[in-house]
Design a protein around this motif. Structure first.
Motif, PDB file in Angstrom:
ATOM      1  N   TYR A 226       1.060  -1.176   0.120  1.00  0.00           N
ATOM      2  CA  TYR A 226       0.295  -0.220  -0.274  1.00  0.00           C
ATOM      3  C   TYR A 226       0.863   1.191   0.279  1.00  0.00           C
ATOM      4  N   LEU A 227       2.385   1.177   0.524  1.00  0.00           N
ATOM      5  CA  LEU A 227       2.911   2.076   0.495  1.00  0.00           C
ATOM      6  C   LEU A 227       4.195   2.375  -0.559  1.00  0.00           C
ATOM      7  N   GLY A 228       3.928   1.423  -1.957  1.00  0.00           N
ATOM      8  CA  GLY A 228       4.319   1.533  -2.709  1.00  0.00           C
ATOM      9  C   GLY A 228       5.483  -0.043  -3.037  1.00  0.00           C
ATOM     10  N   HIS A 229       5.723  -0.038  -4.088  1.00  0.00           N
ATOM     11  CA  HIS A 229       6.082  -1.416  -4.964  1.00  0.00           C
ATOM     12  C   HIS A 229       7.412  -1.766  -5.118  1.00  0.00           C
ATOM     13  N   SER A 230       8.541  -0.703  -4.558  1.00  0.00           N
ATOM     14  CA  SER A 230       9.748   0.129  -4.722  1.00  0.00           C
ATOM     15  C   SER A 230      10.516  -1.375  -3.970  1.00  0.00           C
TER      16      SER A 230
END
Length: 245
Positions: free
Chosen positions: A28-32
């Motif tokens: 949910y915060l990012g896919h990095s």
């Protein structure tokens, strides 16, 4: 498909389910890559610190710092810390629970016993490899309760907490482990004693292998295993037989 469907999907992998919802929250915060590896990295940084806090309580400051340095610079643990896997998180939960266990037994405190079991449950739900540590902690706690005069409430909460741990493992067995085909576990055969094997040879080989993994070299693994045996003897003789056991 709701929480039930989420759990059914989470147990498709050969690990307990807790790490899956954690990764889901990270997404949910990012896919990095940095975000996905952040939890294992942080756990890998904190886990040796809590081991140091635990070891220094019964073996002194020097032993605690040595434990910290060994774990921080272990090639095997560094490698696990940068992988998107649950091992370091499980080790962190287990190390925190050991510190809380010492506090609970020394203070004879019901809240600390409860917190110990909460982190123990988190470790159980994160990785199956901590089962050996969970069993050892339970055995150690049982010996301390038997040898020392603990309040009745502490004993009652301890028994209830250990029953909860057994219940968790039973639940995981019924909903996950028992459903795996036997062929899916063949790659783990070398990690367990097989019919016809020598127990002494298996124990020696396995002990050296664990220290080889920790140190990253066969020769260092043999030296570390020898130092472990000697250190356990000194701990038994001079300081804390229960911890040595």
């Amino acid at each position: 498909h709701g929480w039930l469907g989420f759990y059914r999907n989470a147990i498709q992998v050969a690990h307990p389910p807790l790490f899956i919802p954690l990764l889901r929250c990270v997404l949910y915060l990012g896919h990095s890559e940095l975000l996905l590896r952040l939890a294992p990295v942080l756990a890998g940084v904190l886990f040796p610190w809590f081991v140091m806090l635990w070891v220094r309580r019964f073996a002194g400051d020097v032993a605690g710092v040595c434990a910290l340095l060994i774990l921080i610079f272990s090639p095997g643990l560094i490698r696990l810390s940068i992988e998107v896997r649950a091992y370091m998180l499980a080790f962190l939960f287990l190390s925190i629970s050991l510190v809380l266990l010492e506090e609970a037994l020394e203070r004879r405190s019901v809240p600390y016993v409860v917190w110990f079991h909460m982190f123990l449950y988190a470790a159980i739900l994160t990785e199956y490899c901590v089962a050996f540590g969970v069993g050892a902690a339970g055995f150690y706690g049982l010996l301390r309760l038997w040898r020392e005069k603990m309040p009745g409430r502490v004993r009652t909460v301890w028994v209830a907490g250990q029953a909860g741990a057994l219940g968790l493992y039973s639940f995981l067995f019924l909903t996950q482990l028992s459903l795996w085909p036997r062929s899916a576990m063949d790659w783990l055969r070398s990690g367990f004693l097989q019919p016809g094997d020598s127990a002494a040879v298996f124990a020696l080989r396995g002990t050296i292998y664990h220290f080889e993994f920790l140190t990253g070299m066969t020769s260092l693994g043999i030296l570390a295993a020898a130092a472990f045996i000697f250190g356990s003897y000194r701990l038994w003789k001079d300081r804390s037989p229960l911890h040595a056991m």
